[in-house]
Write an enzyme that holds these catalytic residues in place. Structure first.
Site, PDB file in Angstrom:
ATOM      1  CB  CYS A 231       8.202  23.991  10.752  1.00 48.53           C
ATOM      2  SG  CYS A 231       7.438  24.823  12.150  1.00 48.53           S
ATOM      3  CG  ASN A 232       3.540  23.737  12.388  1.00 45.75           C
ATOM      4  OD1 ASN A 232       3.697  22.517  12.370  1.00 45.75           O
ATOM      5  ND2 ASN A 232       3.808  24.469  13.449  1.00 45.75           N
TER       6      ASN A 232
ATOM      7  CB  SER B 259      -0.218  28.915  15.161  1.00 48.83           C
ATOM      8  OG  SER B 259       0.138  29.997  14.337  1.00 48.83           O
TER       9      SER B 259
ATOM     10  CD  GLU C 136       3.941  30.032  15.457  1.00 44.72           C
ATOM     11  OE1 GLU C 136       5.067  30.005  14.940  1.00 44.72           O
ATOM     12  OE2 GLU C 136       2.932  29.533  14.933  1.00 44.72           O
ATOM     13  N   GLY C 137       3.638  33.726  18.264  1.00 45.38           N
ATOM     14  CA  GLY C 137       4.124  35.027  17.829  1.00 45.38           C
ATOM     15  C   GLY C 137       5.021  34.977  16.613  1.00 45.38           C
TER      16      GLY C 137
ATOM     17  CB  ALA D  95      23.096  29.186  15.948  1.00 49.40           C
ATOM     18  N   GLY D  96      19.669  29.332  14.662  1.00 52.08           N
ATOM     19  CA  GLY D  96      18.718  30.264  14.060  1.00 52.08           C
ATOM     20  C   GLY D  96      17.645  30.706  15.035  1.00 52.08           C
TER      21      GLY D  96
ATOM     22  CG  MET E   3      12.432  27.825  14.583  1.00 50.32           C
ATOM     23  SD  MET E   3      11.785  26.455  13.615  1.00 50.32           S
ATOM     24  CE  MET E   3      10.609  25.771  14.757  1.00 50.32           C
TER      25      MET E   3
END
Length: 439
Positions: free
Chosen positions: A50-51, A109, A114-115, A200-201, A203
């Site tokens: 997403c980033n 990140s 961020e993991g 429901a993934g 994230m």
């Protein structure tokens, strides 16, 4: 051969540009095949989150390889090269390798440390192997980057606290709830809010986890598949009152919510101004948090007076709050990354010595075999049995290996390119290794 990366991230491009370049996982195979079809690209791996969208590649010509990959990004996004170039970054050679290791460690990140990104780099490695995008060089670089990411997490505390987009979104929700409470518009406690999560993934799972840790317990999960939503709810059984609904109930559940988090893989917005306006009462106060790219929530939702909509770029303010501490930890991590980057560079440059080493071994082995055959013929039938041959063969191999050990160790040892090249030329001259000289 040269390593490079061309891409864009939250640092160089807004979410509306990033979503144009996003490559869903089911399109990665085609993208790898397309890029490998270019004449100067030998290996390729694609990281799409997403980033960021980053394309790592091995090229026979740096300039030509960069042009070909940039052309692919232009075709994929529908943006002209002129429109696209301001958002792209290009890193070459060691800079590209170090950047990948920084990414894997979470140092590049939006949320420092961020993991989730390490898992995404691992997935890039697996997908690239599966679709034959990578061979020896990028396979080794990705393996080294994953090792670097693991070391940073185990040897520093950079991963503590809110370290994902999902956790930052929950922190932003908590902050906005407090602001609304001060304005007399509701409770600051997340426990007093109805929360709806679209998807429901991974994230969404993190949203549930962090929402519960902040006291939020009234949660509804809306998903295309009930089975996956039920499993997510079951994993947090006893920690919160989690309900499950399907997509055809989405607007009804959004209407009951005070906060909505959207983190699905939909390529089109699930919520927009028209849907909200026709399904929700005008006196509703609703906060929308879009943690997906491409976006699940259309920007026109902010045109409604009763809606506050936030996307991944709005999380930067939340991230900034803890940046000072994380920067100090990032400095500790940088030393680890430089070690791992150095280990990869040493390995890669040592590949230059392989033709010389192979040529030397081949020449010495030829001499050994010839001399052994002469010796066996002189010894006569008495020593012609397999037992005596094996003893003499093992003895001569041992002599050869001991003689070659020191020069080969020195040749592979870390040193600058000029020294290594000079050592190889000296070895070729002393042993008359014409084949190695030519290669």
């Amino acid at each position: 051969m040269h390593i490079a990366v061309v891409g864009l991230s939250h640092k160089t491009a807004t979410v509306n540009v990033r979503e144009k370049l996003s490559i869903p996982e089911d399109q990665i195979q085609g993208a790898i095949a397309h890029i490998l079809s270019y004449p100067h690209v030998e290996e390729v791996a694609i990281l799409s989150t997403c980033n960021r969208l980053e394309i790592y590649f091995l090229a026979s010509s740096l300039d030509a390889g960069v042009r070909e990959v940039t052309q692919y990004l232009s075709e994929h996004s529908g943006l002209s090269l002129k429109e696209l170039r301001p958002y792209l970054f290009t890193l070459l050679r060691q800079d590209a390798g170090l950047h990948l290791m920084r990414v894997a460690a979470g140092l590049d990140s939006l949320v420092l440390g961020e993991g989730q990104i390490l898992a995404q780099v691992k997935n890039m490695h697996q997908v690239s192997q599966k679709h034959k995008g990578i061979k020896r060089i990028l396979n080794r670089l990705l393996t080294q980057a994953i090792t670097a990411g693991k070391r940073v997490r185990s040897e520093t505390n950079i991963g503590t606290g809110a370290v994902s987009i999902s956790s930052a979104a929950v922190e932003l929700a908590q902050l906005k709830a407090a602001e609304r409470c001060e304005a007399g518009l509701g409770s600051a406690k997340l426990a007093d809010h109805n929360v709806c999560i679209l998807g429901a993934g991974k994230m969404s799972r993190l949203v549930v986890k962090h929402m519960i840790s902040k006291g939020g317990t009234n949660i509804t999960i809306v998903n295309r598949s009930r089975e996956r939503a039920d499993k997510l709810a079951a994993d947090f059984k006893g920690q919160a009152d989690i309900k499950v609904a399907l997509l055809d109930e989405m607007m009804a559940k959004v209407g009951e919510a005070d906060m909505v988090f959207a983190g699905t893989y939909s390529m089109e917005p699930l919520l927009d101004k028209a849907k909200l306006e026709s399904n929700l009462a005008g006196d509703k106060n609703l906060m929308l948090f879009d943690i997906a790219v491409p976006r699940n929530i259309d920007s026109d939702c902010n045109d409604l007076d009763f809606v506050q909509a936030f996307n991944v770029d709005d999380l930067k303010a939340v991230v900034a709050a803890n940046q000072a501490t994380r920067r100090r930890l990032a400095e500790e991590a940088q030393g680890i990354l430089e070690e791992e980057c150095g280990a990869f560079d040493t390995w890669w440059h040592a590949l230059d010595t392989v033709p010389t080493i192979n040529s030397l071994r081949s020449k010495i082995e030829t001499i050994r075999t010839q001399e052994m055959e002469k010796a066996m013929s002189r010894l006569g039938a008495e020593f012609a049995d397999k037992k005596h041959q094996a003893i003499i063969d093992a003895m001569t191999r041992g002599i050869v290996n001991k003689i070659l050990h020191d020069p080969m160790t020195q040749l592979r040892a870390p040193q600058n390119n000029d020294d290594r090249q000079q050592a190889m030329e000296t070895l070729c001259t002393l042993f008359n290794l014409e084949q190695a000289k030519a290669s």
